[in-house]
Design an enzyme around this catalytic site. Structure first.
Site, mmCIF file in Angstrom:
data_model
loop_
_atom_site.group_PDB
_atom_site.id
_atom_site.type_symbol
_atom_site.label_atom_id
_atom_site.label_comp_id
_atom_site.label_asym_id
_atom_site.label_seq_id
_atom_site.Cartn_x
_atom_site.Cartn_y
_atom_site.Cartn_z
ATOM 1 N N SER A 101 103.228 62.428 56.194
ATOM 2 C CA SER A 101 104.696 62.357 56.191
ATOM 3 C C SER A 101 105.142 61.321 55.166
ATOM 4 C CB SER A 101 105.209 61.922 57.557
ATOM 5 O OG SER A 101 104.841 62.845 58.543
ATOM 6 N N GLU A 154 107.659 56.225 54.212
ATOM 7 C CA GLU A 154 106.647 55.864 55.213
ATOM 8 C C GLU A 154 105.406 55.243 54.563
ATOM 9 O OE1 GLU A 154 104.027 55.596 57.983
ATOM 10 O OE2 GLU A 154 103.749 57.665 57.353
ATOM 11 N N ARG A 186 105.642 53.734 63.914
ATOM 12 C CA ARG A 186 105.024 53.543 62.594
ATOM 13 C C ARG A 186 105.163 52.100 62.104
ATOM 14 N NH1 ARG A 186 103.744 57.862 63.902
ATOM 15 N NH2 ARG A 186 103.380 59.731 62.646
HETATM 16 N N1 EPU Z 1 110.991 70.696 60.881
HETATM 17 C C1 EPU Z 1 111.698 71.579 60.090
HETATM 18 N N2 EPU Z 1 111.221 71.844 58.842
HETATM 19 C C2 EPU Z 1 110.098 71.283 58.355
HETATM 20 C C3 EPU Z 1 109.382 70.374 59.163
HETATM 21 C C4 EPU Z 1 109.863 70.096 60.423
HETATM 22 O O1 EPU Z 1 112.723 72.128 60.474
HETATM 23 O O2 EPU Z 1 109.745 71.589 57.211
HETATM 24 C C5 EPU Z 1 111.496 70.415 62.242
HETATM 25 C C6 EPU Z 1 111.030 71.450 63.251
HETATM 26 O O3 EPU Z 1 112.071 71.690 64.144
HETATM 27 C C7 EPU Z 1 109.906 70.762 63.982
HETATM 28 C C8 EPU Z 1 110.377 69.306 63.954
HETATM 29 O O4 EPU Z 1 111.023 69.168 62.686
HETATM 30 O O5 EPU Z 1 109.788 71.233 65.287
HETATM 31 C C9 EPU Z 1 109.248 68.311 64.071
HETATM 32 O O6 EPU Z 1 108.233 68.660 63.123
HETATM 33 P P1 EPU Z 1 106.690 68.280 63.382
HETATM 34 O O7 EPU Z 1 106.302 68.642 64.758
HETATM 35 O O8 EPU Z 1 105.912 68.861 62.265
HETATM 36 O O9 EPU Z 1 106.690 66.710 63.345
HETATM 37 P P2 EPU Z 1 107.389 65.653 62.358
HETATM 38 O O10 EPU Z 1 108.414 64.921 63.164
HETATM 39 O O11 EPU Z 1 107.835 66.285 61.095
HETATM 40 C C10 EPU Z 1 105.783 63.724 63.050
HETATM 41 C C11 EPU Z 1 104.896 62.711 62.406
HETATM 42 C C12 EPU Z 1 103.598 63.347 61.951
HETATM 43 C C13 EPU Z 1 102.910 63.969 63.160
HETATM 44 C C14 EPU Z 1 103.859 64.971 63.801
HETATM 45 C C15 EPU Z 1 103.313 65.554 65.070
HETATM 46 C C16 EPU Z 1 106.389 61.061 61.426
HETATM 47 C C17 EPU Z 1 106.939 60.453 60.178
HETATM 48 N N3 EPU Z 1 105.571 62.099 61.277
HETATM 49 O O12 EPU Z 1 106.168 64.668 62.062
HETATM 50 O O13 EPU Z 1 102.766 62.317 61.436
HETATM 51 O O14 EPU Z 1 101.707 64.602 62.804
HETATM 52 O O15 EPU Z 1 105.103 64.332 64.137
HETATM 53 O O16 EPU Z 1 103.428 64.606 66.080
HETATM 54 O O17 EPU Z 1 106.693 60.600 62.521
HETATM 55 C C18 EPU Z 1 102.252 61.147 59.403
HETATM 56 O O18 EPU Z 1 102.759 60.162 59.920
HETATM 57 O O19 EPU Z 1 101.773 61.110 58.261
HETATM 58 C C19 EPU Z 1 102.259 62.405 60.141
HETATM 59 C C20 EPU Z 1 101.806 63.543 59.609
#
Ligand code: EPU
Length: 340
Positions: free
Chosen positions: A240, A335, A166
């Site tokens: 995010s 972010e 990012r």
């Molecule tokens: N999780 C929870 N609770 C929640 C959300 C997530 O426990 O409410 C845990 C779960 O274990 C889940 C893990 O976190 O498996 C990862 O969650 P997710 O796959 O939704 O991905 P993220 O790390 O929360 C990142 C990016 C997103 C992108 C997704 C998918 C960042 C800051 N965000 O989110 O990007 O869509 O991965 O690759 O890196 C954005 O940047 O605006 C964005 C939406």
């Protein structure tokens, strides 16, 4: 661009997906490089300047002084190809997902994991957008920019852009120095798709990887995003709200002992923690503070239920940051970009 094309005291509430109320003193939407160059040449040199894309990664804190540029340079095309690759170019004002949809329709591999990300092509390299195991930096051939001070058009190869999680030189050391006007990507004609990320692995895992098409991956990514991430048109948000924090290995080991459910991914340097998990454990998932809250399906997404001000957003962000810090000793970094 002639000054008639410039809107004064322009309402920005429809130009930021958190739907915060604000005005731009002067708003211009140049559609060509010449119009952009003229705009930069004619403005007073000390006038504040901001560039916004789709407004999907912004917290607009107050009215924007000076000139705000919302780039309208469009167009996307194949520029060259060989047996294995195609190179495509797109204007900074193109909607990111229109570019993804078009390349996937052609059967080209590379952008399918980045489906349905809101925002423009010009904003994509600024924060090196990423999702479902792929980052934009992996497919960038070059980024075209206009230098604000000189109006000169320059091209940066991917290796010159300081891409990181990012982050890029455009967001960090060169913030405000260049305007990203276009992007050239190198896509694959034949390569296998990347389905290593959790939900994609679960769906495609049993299949022959070479038989999985970009179109099938795009469909699945769209389905997963729609199930977790609120559509900004229906529920205002900026994706995010925090980065996933990277902590030292010994800090992660200590956290794993105290919190066996910790969601953590080993990196080359340190361990990346799932901020959504930390926020959920801190009790903020689906919880509101005034007109804003953390989303009920994805705790990392801050949503505006209606009528919020930037002060409401920043108050919630700081309460979440404080509670995560108190519980885990981990500091969350915002972010979306704060303007002005
Ligand atoms: N999780 C929870 N609770 C929640 C959300 C997530 O426990 O409410 C845990 C779960 O274990 C889940 C893990 O976190 O498996 C990862 O969650 P997710 O796959 O939704 O991905 P993220 O790390 O929360 C990142 C990016 C997103 C992108 C997704 C998918 C960042 C800051 N965000 O989110 O990007 O869509 O991965 O690759 O890196 C954005 O940047 O605006 C964005 C939406």
């Amino acid at each position: 661009m002639s000054t008639e094309g410039i809107q004064r005291e322009a309402d920005l509430s429809g130009l930021n997906t958190l739907r915060l109320p604000a005005r731009a003193q002067r708003l211009a939407r140049p559609a060509t490089l010449d119009a952009l160059e003229q705009l930069l040449a004619e403005r007073p040199q000390d006038e504040p300047l901001q560039v916004i894309g789709g407004g999907s990664n912004l917290v607009i804190q107050s009215d924007l002084p000076g000139l705000t540029i919302c780039l309208a340079i469009d167009g996307m095309a194949k520029v060259k190809e060989d047996d294995h690759h195609v190179w495509v170019a797109a204007g900074g004002g193109v909607h990111w997902d229109d570019l993804v949809a078009w390349t996937v329709e052609q059967g080209w591999q590379g952008l399918e994991n980045l489906s349905l990300i809101p925002g423009t092509v010009g904003a994509a390299p600024f924060q090196n957008i990423g999702a479902y195991g792929v980052e934009l930096s992996q497919v960038v051939e070059q980024v075209t920019v206009m230098e604000v001070a000189s109006g000169k058009v320059l091209h940066f190869a991917a290796s010159e852009c300081d891409f990181a999680y990012r982050d890029s030189r455009f967001k960090s050391r060169d913030r405000g120095r260049y305007i990203i006007t276009g992007l050239e990507l190198r896509l694959n004609r034949t390569a296998a798709c990347n389905v290593s990320y959790g939900p994609l692995q679960a769906h495609f895992g049993g299949q022959d990887p070479t038989a999985v098409t970009p179109a099938a991956v795009r469909d699945k990514v769209i389905e997963v995003r729609r199930s977790k991430l609120p559509d900004p048109a229906a529920l205002a948000n900026a994706g995010s709200f925090f980065k996933n924090p990277v902590v030292a290995t010994d800090k992660a080991a200590q956290l794993r002992q105290t919190f066996p459910g910790l969601v953590a991914f080993d990196q080359a340097e340190g361990v990346k923690l799932a901020a959504g998990w930390l926020i959920e454990q801190a009790g903020w998932k689906g919880r509101r503070l005034g007109p804003v809250g953390m989303h009920s399906e994805q705790a990392l997404v801050l949503v505006n239920h209606g009528g919020a001000s930037s002060a409401d957003v920043l108050a919630l962000a700081s309460a979440v940051r404080r509670d995560v810090w108190e519980r885990f000793g981990v500091s969350l970094e915002q972010e979306p970009v704060l303007l002005p």
